[in-house]
Scaffold this motif. Sequence first.
Motif, PDB file in Angstrom:
ATOM      1  N   GLN A   6       0.772  -1.105  -0.085  1.00  0.00           N
ATOM      2  CA  GLN A   6       0.087  -0.026   0.133  1.00  0.00           C
ATOM      3  C   GLN A   6       1.106   1.211  -0.004  1.00  0.00           C
ATOM      4  O   GLN A   6       1.993   1.391   0.730  1.00  0.00           O
ATOM      5  CB  GLN A   6      -0.830  -0.084   1.450  1.00  0.00           C
ATOM      6  N   SER A   7       0.310   2.279  -0.784  1.00  0.00           N
ATOM      7  CA  SER A   7       1.292   3.523  -0.679  1.00  0.00           C
ATOM      8  C   SER A   7       0.857   4.138   0.791  1.00  0.00           C
ATOM      9  O   SER A   7      -0.363   4.239   1.158  1.00  0.00           O
ATOM     10  CB  SER A   7       0.899   4.380  -2.069  1.00  0.00           C
ATOM     11  N   LEU A   8       1.963   4.703   1.309  1.00  0.00           N
ATOM     12  CA  LEU A   8       1.657   5.210   2.668  1.00  0.00           C
ATOM     13  C   LEU A   8       1.312   6.845   2.273  1.00  0.00           C
ATOM     14  O   LEU A   8       2.018   7.395   1.664  1.00  0.00           O
ATOM     15  CB  LEU A   8       2.883   5.144   3.263  1.00  0.00           C
ATOM     16  N   ILE A   9       0.176   7.168   2.780  1.00  0.00           N
ATOM     17  CA  ILE A   9      -0.331   8.625   2.739  1.00  0.00           C
ATOM     18  C   ILE A   9      -0.105   9.208   4.161  1.00  0.00           C
ATOM     19  O   ILE A   9      -0.789   8.629   5.254  1.00  0.00           O
ATOM     20  CB  ILE A   9      -1.586   8.721   2.116  1.00  0.00           C
ATOM     21  N   ASP A  10       0.481  10.279   4.308  1.00  0.00           N
ATOM     22  CA  ASP A  10       0.737  10.784   5.752  1.00  0.00           C
ATOM     23  C   ASP A  10      -0.549  11.676   5.706  1.00  0.00           C
ATOM     24  O   ASP A  10      -0.706  12.811   5.177  1.00  0.00           O
ATOM     25  CB  ASP A  10       1.918  11.687   5.748  1.00  0.00           C
ATOM     26  N   THR A  11      -1.260  11.348   6.875  1.00  0.00           N
ATOM     27  CA  THR A  11      -2.589  11.988   7.141  1.00  0.00           C
ATOM     28  C   THR A  11      -2.464  12.993   8.321  1.00  0.00           C
ATOM     29  O   THR A  11      -3.626  13.474   8.743  1.00  0.00           O
ATOM     30  CB  THR A  11      -3.774  11.067   7.209  1.00  0.00           C
ATOM     31  N   GLN A  12      -1.260  13.044   9.125  1.00  0.00           N
ATOM     32  CA  GLN A  12      -1.089  13.762  10.022  1.00  0.00           C
ATOM     33  C   GLN A  12      -1.558  15.082   9.626  1.00  0.00           C
ATOM     34  O   GLN A  12      -0.976  15.735   8.822  1.00  0.00           O
ATOM     35  CB  GLN A  12       0.044  13.552  10.746  1.00  0.00           C
ATOM     36  N   ARG A  13      -2.331  16.046  10.596  1.00  0.00           N
ATOM     37  CA  ARG A  13      -2.375  17.551  10.394  1.00  0.00           C
ATOM     38  C   ARG A  13      -1.929  18.298  11.486  1.00  0.00           C
ATOM     39  O   ARG A  13      -1.926  17.563  12.785  1.00  0.00           O
ATOM     40  CB  ARG A  13      -4.025  17.717  10.132  1.00  0.00           C
ATOM     41  N   TYR A  14      -1.376  19.406  11.447  1.00  0.00           N
ATOM     42  CA  TYR A  14      -0.808  20.164  12.487  1.00  0.00           C
ATOM     43  C   TYR A  14      -1.321  21.595  12.528  1.00  0.00           C
ATOM     44  O   TYR A  14      -1.681  22.015  11.653  1.00  0.00           O
ATOM     45  CB  TYR A  14       0.760  20.275  11.966  1.00  0.00           C
ATOM     46  N   VAL A  15      -1.305  21.997  13.798  1.00  0.00           N
ATOM     47  CA  VAL A  15      -1.760  23.368  14.136  1.00  0.00           C
ATOM     48  C   VAL A  15      -1.044  23.931  14.896  1.00  0.00           C
ATOM     49  O   VAL A  15      -0.077  23.461  15.916  1.00  0.00           O
ATOM     50  CB  VAL A  15      -3.198  23.447  14.976  1.00  0.00           C
ATOM     51  N   ALA A  16      -0.164  25.161  14.268  1.00  0.00           N
ATOM     52  CA  ALA A  16       0.758  25.937  15.122  1.00  0.00           C
ATOM     53  C   ALA A  16       0.204  27.188  15.688  1.00  0.00           C
ATOM     54  O   ALA A  16      -0.451  28.027  14.726  1.00  0.00           O
ATOM     55  CB  ALA A  16       1.859  26.107  14.314  1.00  0.00           C
ATOM     56  N   LEU A  17       0.217  27.645  17.136  1.00  0.00           N
ATOM     57  CA  LEU A  17      -0.263  28.878  17.512  1.00  0.00           C
ATOM     58  C   LEU A  17       1.012  29.637  18.184  1.00  0.00           C
ATOM     59  O   LEU A  17       1.746  29.115  18.656  1.00  0.00           O
ATOM     60  CB  LEU A  17      -1.123  28.452  18.702  1.00  0.00           C
ATOM     61  N   ASP A  18       0.956  31.045  17.609  1.00  0.00           N
ATOM     62  CA  ASP A  18       2.023  31.657  17.818  1.00  0.00           C
ATOM     63  C   ASP A  18       1.810  33.016  18.637  1.00  0.00           C
ATOM     64  O   ASP A  18       0.918  33.683  18.053  1.00  0.00           O
ATOM     65  CB  ASP A  18       2.743  32.148  16.634  1.00  0.00           C
ATOM     66  N   LEU A  19       2.109  33.236  19.836  1.00  0.00           N
ATOM     67  CA  LEU A  19       1.663  34.529  20.521  1.00  0.00           C
ATOM     68  C   LEU A  19       2.917  35.285  20.614  1.00  0.00           C
ATOM     69  O   LEU A  19       4.038  34.829  21.128  1.00  0.00           O
ATOM     70  CB  LEU A  19       1.170  34.145  21.822  1.00  0.00           C
ATOM     71  N   GLU A  20       2.802  36.488  20.339  1.00  0.00           N
ATOM     72  CA  GLU A  20       3.653  37.582  20.250  1.00  0.00           C
ATOM     73  C   GLU A  20       3.477  38.479  21.595  1.00  0.00           C
ATOM     74  O   GLU A  20       2.376  38.929  21.691  1.00  0.00           O
ATOM     75  CB  GLU A  20       3.826  38.359  19.186  1.00  0.00           C
ATOM     76  N   TYR A  21       4.481  38.526  22.534  1.00  0.00           N
ATOM     77  CA  TYR A  21       4.255  39.533  23.785  1.00  0.00           C
ATOM     78  C   TYR A  21       5.082  40.648  23.672  1.00  0.00           C
ATOM     79  O   TYR A  21       6.180  40.620  23.181  1.00  0.00           O
ATOM     80  CB  TYR A  21       4.902  38.475  24.969  1.00  0.00           C
ATOM     81  N   ASN A  22       4.569  41.841  24.238  1.00  0.00           N
ATOM     82  CA  ASN A  22       5.169  42.900  24.603  1.00  0.00           C
ATOM     83  C   ASN A  22       6.105  42.869  25.891  1.00  0.00           C
ATOM     84  O   ASN A  22       5.677  42.143  26.636  1.00  0.00           O
ATOM     85  CB  ASN A  22       3.977  44.275  24.693  1.00  0.00           C
ATOM     86  N   GLN A  23       7.264  43.383  25.625  1.00  0.00           N
ATOM     87  CA  GLN A  23       8.063  43.282  26.838  1.00  0.00           C
ATOM     88  C   GLN A  23       8.309  44.661  27.559  1.00  0.00           C
ATOM     89  O   GLN A  23       8.062  45.788  26.840  1.00  0.00           O
ATOM     90  CB  GLN A  23       9.365  42.958  26.285  1.00  0.00           C
ATOM     91  N   PRO A  24       8.413  44.860  28.988  1.00  0.00           N
ATOM     92  CA  PRO A  24       8.342  43.479  29.781  1.00  0.00           C
ATOM     93  C   PRO A  24       7.023  43.335  30.297  1.00  0.00           C
ATOM     94  O   PRO A  24       6.911  42.470  31.257  1.00  0.00           O
ATOM     95  CB  PRO A  24       9.259  44.414  30.927  1.00  0.00           C
ATOM     96  N   SER A  25       5.930  43.910  29.861  1.00  0.00           N
ATOM     97  CA  SER A  25       4.523  43.806  30.448  1.00  0.00           C
ATOM     98  C   SER A  25       4.108  42.531  30.114  1.00  0.00           C
ATOM     99  O   SER A  25       3.156  41.842  31.143  1.00  0.00           O
ATOM    100  CB  SER A  25       3.551  44.613  29.940  1.00  0.00           C
ATOM    101  N   GLY A  26       4.402  41.623  29.138  1.00  0.00           N
ATOM    102  CA  GLY A  26       3.626  40.302  28.706  1.00  0.00           C
ATOM    103  C   GLY A  26       2.310  40.310  28.361  1.00  0.00           C
ATOM    104  O   GLY A  26       1.878  39.337  28.017  1.00  0.00           O
ATOM    105  N   THR A  27       2.007  41.474  27.853  1.00  0.00           N
ATOM    106  CA  THR A  27       0.807  41.587  27.107  1.00  0.00           C
ATOM    107  C   THR A  27       0.862  41.165  25.721  1.00  0.00           C
ATOM    108  O   THR A  27       1.576  41.320  24.882  1.00  0.00           O
ATOM    109  CB  THR A  27       0.346  43.175  26.944  1.00  0.00           C
ATOM    110  N   ILE A  28      -0.036  40.023  25.345  1.00  0.00           N
ATOM    111  CA  ILE A  28      -0.083  39.538  24.001  1.00  0.00           C
ATOM    112  C   ILE A  28      -0.714  40.776  22.951  1.00  0.00           C
ATOM    113  O   ILE A  28      -1.519  41.469  23.171  1.00  0.00           O
ATOM    114  CB  ILE A  28      -1.252  38.590  23.926  1.00  0.00           C
TER     115      ILE A  28
END
Length: 59
Positions: A6-28
């Motif tokens: 059987q031909s292998l099909i990669d069915t994995q799905r990925y979700v990436a979440l990126d949060l950028e913070y202000n410094q030094p307060s830590g506010t998103i």
Amino acid sequence: MTAPSQSLIDTQRYVALDLEYNQPSGTIIQVGVAIGSAAHNQQEYVVRRWDLKVDEPIS
């Protein structure tokens, strides 16, 4: 007896979440997300970015 090939099909799905913070307060200040599959190329990924309004100077 061997299993049929059987031909292998990669069915994995990925979700990436990126949060950028202000410094030094830590506010998103920015939120980003990327959704894709190992079977797709980068041009097929869903990529979104939201800049958040904050009541402080961005550093």
